[in-house]
Design an enzyme around this catalytic site. Structure first.
Site, PDB file in Angstrom:
ATOM      1  N   HIS A  17       0.839  -1.202   0.000  1.00  0.00           N
ATOM      2  CA  HIS A  17       0.000   0.000   0.000  1.00  0.00           C
ATOM      3  C   HIS A  17       0.875   1.253   0.000  1.00  0.00           C
ATOM      4  CE1 HIS A  17       0.538  -0.475   4.473  1.00  0.00           C
ATOM      5  NE2 HIS A  17       0.768   0.809   4.352  1.00  0.00           N
TER       6      HIS A  17
HETATM    7  P1  TYD Z   1      -1.725  -2.530   7.754  1.00  0.00           P
HETATM    8  O1  TYD Z   1      -1.258  -1.121   7.799  1.00  0.00           O
HETATM    9  O2  TYD Z   1      -2.518  -2.967   6.553  1.00  0.00           O
HETATM   10  O3  TYD Z   1      -0.494  -3.511   7.953  1.00  0.00           O
HETATM   11  P2  TYD Z   1       0.719  -3.900   6.943  1.00  0.00           P
HETATM   12  O4  TYD Z   1       0.854  -2.827   5.923  1.00  0.00           O
HETATM   13  O5  TYD Z   1       1.907  -3.998   7.832  1.00  0.00           O
HETATM   14  O6  TYD Z   1       0.398  -5.223   6.341  1.00  0.00           O
HETATM   15  O7  TYD Z   1      -2.568  -2.815   9.083  1.00  0.00           O
HETATM   16  C1  TYD Z   1      -2.976  -4.105   9.434  1.00  0.00           C
HETATM   17  C2  TYD Z   1      -4.248  -4.004  10.264  1.00  0.00           C
HETATM   18  O8  TYD Z   1      -4.020  -3.276  11.463  1.00  0.00           O
HETATM   19  C3  TYD Z   1      -5.375  -3.307   9.525  1.00  0.00           C
HETATM   20  O9  TYD Z   1      -6.576  -4.040   9.740  1.00  0.00           O
HETATM   21  C4  TYD Z   1      -5.505  -1.966  10.201  1.00  0.00           C
HETATM   22  C5  TYD Z   1      -4.915  -2.182  11.579  1.00  0.00           C
HETATM   23  N1  TYD Z   1      -4.200  -1.003  12.066  1.00  0.00           N
HETATM   24  C6  TYD Z   1      -4.756  -0.213  13.068  1.00  0.00           C
HETATM   25  O10 TYD Z   1      -5.879  -0.452  13.534  1.00  0.00           O
HETATM   26  N2  TYD Z   1      -4.039   0.856  13.560  1.00  0.00           N
HETATM   27  C7  TYD Z   1      -2.816   1.177  13.065  1.00  0.00           C
HETATM   28  O11 TYD Z   1      -2.188   2.158  13.530  1.00  0.00           O
HETATM   29  C8  TYD Z   1      -2.263   0.372  11.996  1.00  0.00           C
HETATM   30  C9  TYD Z   1      -0.919   0.681  11.404  1.00  0.00           C
HETATM   31  C10 TYD Z   1      -2.974  -0.708  11.541  1.00  0.00           C
END
Ligand code: TYD
Length: 137
Positions: free
Chosen positions: A51
Site C-alpha cells: 500500500h
Molecule cells: P496494515 O497497515 O494494513 O499492515 P501492513 O501494511 O503492515 O500489512 O494494518 C494491518 C491491520 O491493522 C489493519 O486491519 C488496520 C490495523 N491497524 C490499526 O488499527 N491501527 C494502526 O495504527 C495500523 C498501522 C494498523
C-alpha cells in the site's frame, strides 16, 4: 527530504557498556509523532504492506533483527535492508511499500505523523499508479 530516505540517529555507548540511541521529533524525525506501532512475529515467507498513503509520513526503525523494504515512489524502485537501531527509513506520501524477509526476531517500529485512518490508504496498485500521475506531475 523528498519522498523517502534514510535518517541516522545518534548512538552512544561501547561494546562493554551497551548502546543508547535517542530520537526527537522535529529534530531527528521531520514531523510531530502522533502514533507509534510495532510489527513483530512475522513468519519468514510473509510479505506485508502492499500500500501507499496519501498524506501519512512515517519513519520505520528495525529495533531487532532485519527486514527488507521495497519502495516505489512513482519514478524509481528501491530495496532497503533495515537492520540497525540507529537508522530510520523515512517514507513520505505516495510511496508504495512492501516489507519482506522478516527475520524471526524482527521488531519493526513505525513512527507516524497521523492517527490511523483507513481512508488515507491506497491498497490497489493500479489506483496508486493512477494517483501518481497527478501527485508527481
Ligand atoms: P496494515 O497497515 O494494513 O499492515 P501492513 O501494511 O503492515 O500489512 O494494518 C494491518 C491491520 O491493522 C489493519 O486491519 C488496520 C490495523 N491497524 C490499526 O488499527 N491501527 C494502526 O495504527 C495500523 C498501522 C494498523
Amino acid at each position: 527530504m523528498y519522498n523517502y530516505g534514510l535518517i541516522k540517529f545518534k548512538k552512544f555507548g561501547t561494546d562493554e557498556l551497551g548502546y543508547l540511541s535517542a530520537i526527537e521529533e522535529m529534530r531527528d524525525i521531520p514531523f510531530h509523532i502522533k502514533r507509534v506501532y510495532f510489527i513483530t512475529d512475522v513468519p519468514p515467507e510473509t510479505i506485508r504492506g502492499f500500500h501507499a498513503h496519501r498524506v501519512l509520513r512515517q519513519v520505520l526503525i528495525c529495533m531487532q533483527g532485519s527486514v527488507t523494504i521495497k519502495i516505489y515512489n512513482g519514478n524509481e524502485k528501491t530495496e532497503i535492508v533495515l537492520d540497525q537501531t540507529d537508522v530510520g527509513l523515512y517514507l513520505g506520501p505516495m510511496t508504495w511499500r512492501e516489507m519482506s524477509n522478516f527475520s524471526k526476531d524482527c521488531v519493526l517500529t513505525v513512527l507516524a505523523s497521523e492517527y490511523y485512518s483507513e481512508d488515507d490508504y491506497i491498497r490497489d496498485y493500479d489506483m496508486y499508479l493512477k494517483e501518481c500521475e497527478t501527485f508527481y506531475k
